[in-house]
Design an enzyme around this catalytic site. Structure first.
Site, PDB file in Angstrom:
ATOM      1  N   SER A 326       0.818  -1.211   0.000  1.00 45.09           N
ATOM      2  CA  SER A 326       0.000   0.000   0.000  1.00 45.09           C
ATOM      3  C   SER A 326       0.855   1.267   0.000  1.00 45.09           C
ATOM      4  CB  SER A 326      -0.945  -0.044   1.206  1.00 45.09           C
ATOM      5  OG  SER A 326      -1.900   0.982   1.157  1.00 45.09           O
ATOM      6  N   ASP A 337      10.705   5.230  -9.646  1.00 44.68           N
ATOM      7  CA  ASP A 337      10.367   5.700 -10.990  1.00 44.68           C
ATOM      8  C   ASP A 337      11.090   6.991 -11.351  1.00 44.68           C
ATOM      9  OD1 ASP A 337       8.773   3.523 -11.277  1.00 44.68           O
ATOM     10  OD2 ASP A 337       6.869   4.604 -11.382  1.00 44.68           O
ATOM     11  N   LYS A 351      -0.453  -4.229  -3.470  1.00 38.88           N
ATOM     12  CA  LYS A 351      -1.776  -3.702  -3.105  1.00 38.88           C
ATOM     13  C   LYS A 351      -1.927  -2.330  -3.759  1.00 38.88           C
ATOM     14  CE  LYS A 351      -4.732  -2.509   0.821  1.00 38.88           C
ATOM     15  NZ  LYS A 351      -4.878  -1.062   0.497  1.00 38.88           N
TER      16      LYS A 351
END
Length: 458
Positions: A326, A337, A351
């Site tokens: 999460s 990223d 999740k």
């Protein structure tokens, strides 16, 4: 011609009658107090029709929606009037069971909570609980204190991690289960409990009288300098003020000479999205995307990093594993990223959804999946997880041993630990690689060159 509101009323009152003759008899035999809840609900449908031009209201007050409510209400009314043991039925409990089952069927993350459930959920979400400040588990069939929290009375009283619980309130618990012992230790805030332990180093038994009290656990822990230049911190969960705890930890480590940082998110189940966003802002540049949330109707909300006075631009490694979920994945995925951090460890849990929490006047609550999120790269990680830059697999056995020894070694030498637990302390292979990567990052000019070297070595 019937308008939408009239159709709702007609359906709500007449649908059961059209089903079969038994329903007709039941409806005609309704008492006045039954109509007291039937009519107001039907009147709400009239009000709903006034908003029928709005897509969200049309979805909420659909024909199926009201038919379902009508069916449930009629079943409960028949149970109340005709069930042979109706006097023994707790209709509140019956409704709780129905709501639990209904919401649980939606997905594995949505949950209806009774008032007691909601209190426990709220305390857990904020790392708060009532107790003496210990964490217990099983080791070789015995109940062991695996961690002692400084905020609790146990730590002040002298209980140590590694002590075996042998009694509670002078009752021998050696043959009791873990859950039975936990139930004995639990109690109301302000009450007292005595815990009898066996200290493995000396094999002596000690008794401690401890006060149960509300404890708020820190979410950023084990803050230390791993080497002369590498700082380390473990984030247990993303809760209220975790970002502030991280800022304080960063200031402390910088004052001790930190040039690069390891953030350990292994075992972190997540928490609040807004806290994950704030923590990401500490390490990202203003304007960089953190995540995109997509709600039920395709509405997208993009979160971008805002400028912060607590910005940190030092080299960064983040540890993740299969239990990082999460908010942990939002934070680590955004940093990966944007090539802001090197991720080391195992693939995360996966999740990729967000739950909203609703509280109701009676104290009950609802946790409902309300959106899914995408990483800055556009990747949806639900069911797949965030992949690390550097994969370091860890066996289940190693993970268990590391968890067991994590807090005991603070109170024991390596030799004493091996004598008590039957194995020598194991090394944390993932953390070792993280420290090596950070050493390389501190001396590197570009992140890409470090990752190339790491890829060649795998």
């Amino acid at each position: 011609m019937l308008n939408i509101g009239s159709i709702f009323i007609f359906t709500f009152l007449a649908l059961p009658i059209f089903t079969n003759g038994d329903w007709v008899h039941t409806v005609r035999g309704m008492e006045k107090n039954t109509l007291r809840w039937v009519i107001p609900v039907a009147l709400l449908a009239v009000l709903a029709s006034q908003f029928a031009t709005r897509a969200d209201w049309r979805a909420m007050f659909s024909l199926d929606y009201w038919q379902s409510l009508a069916r449930y209400g009629m079943v409960m009314r028949i149970v109340e009037s005709d069930f042979v043991h109706a006097d023994e039925v707790d209709f509140q409990e019956l409704t709780d069971v129905a709501l639990r089952a209904a919401v649980r069927s939606l997905d594995s993350y949505s949950e209806y909570m009774t008032p007691d459930d909601y209190v426990e959920f709220d305390m857990a979400a904020n790392q708060e609980y009532v107790g003496v400040g210990i964490e217990v588990g099983l080791f070789s069939g015995r109940i062991i204190i695996s961690q002692v929290f400084e905020q609790g009375s146990a730590g002040v009283g002298g209980i140590l991690a590694g002590d075996f619980i042998v009694g509670v309130d002078e009752v021998d618990t050696r043959d009791e289960s873990l859950s039975e012992v936990i139930d004995r230790i639990r109690g109301e805030s302000g009450s007292m409990v005595s815990i009898q332990v066996e200290r493995p180093i000396t094999a002596e038994e000690h008794s401690f009288n401890l006060e149960r009290r509300a404890i708020a656990l820190d979410s950023v822990v084990d803050v230390e300098m791993a080497t002369e230049t590498v700082g380390y911190m473990r984030v247990r969960q993303f809760i209220d003020e975790t970002d502030l705890e991280m800022v304080s930890a960063l200031q402390l480590l910088k004052s001790e000479g930190m040039q690069g940082l390891i953030i350990d998110l292994r075992g972190n189940p997540g928490g609040r999205v807004d806290i994950a966003v704030r923590m990401s802002e500490i390490f990202l540049d203003e304007g960089q995307e953190i995540l995109t949330m997509q709600s039920r109707r395709g509405v997208e909300e993009v979160f971008y990093a805002e400028a912060t006075l607590d910005a940190n631009h030092q080299p960064l490694v983040v540890l993740i594993d299969g239990n990082s979920a999460s908010a942990s994945e939002i934070f680590s995925g955004a940093l990966r990223d944007h090539a802001r951090a090197v991720l080391v460890g195992d693939k995360s849990y996966g999740k990729g959804s967000v739950q909203s929490v609703y509280s109701f006047p009676d104290g009950d609550g609802l946790k409902l999946t309300s959106a899914r999120y995408l990483l800055p790269s556009g990747e949806a990680i639900n069911g797949t997880g965030v992949y690390p830059n550097v994969t370091v697999e860890r066996s289940t056995e190693e993970a268990i041993l590391l968890m067991l020894q994590a807090h005991h070694l603070r109170n024991m030498s390596d030799d004493a630990f091996a004598e008590v637990f039957g194995f020598a302390p194991v090394e944390d292979s993932q953390r070792i690689v993280a420290e090596q990567m950070l050493d390389a990052l501190i001396g590197a000019t570009e992140l890409g060159s470090v990752l190339d070297v790491a890829a060649e070595g795998q």
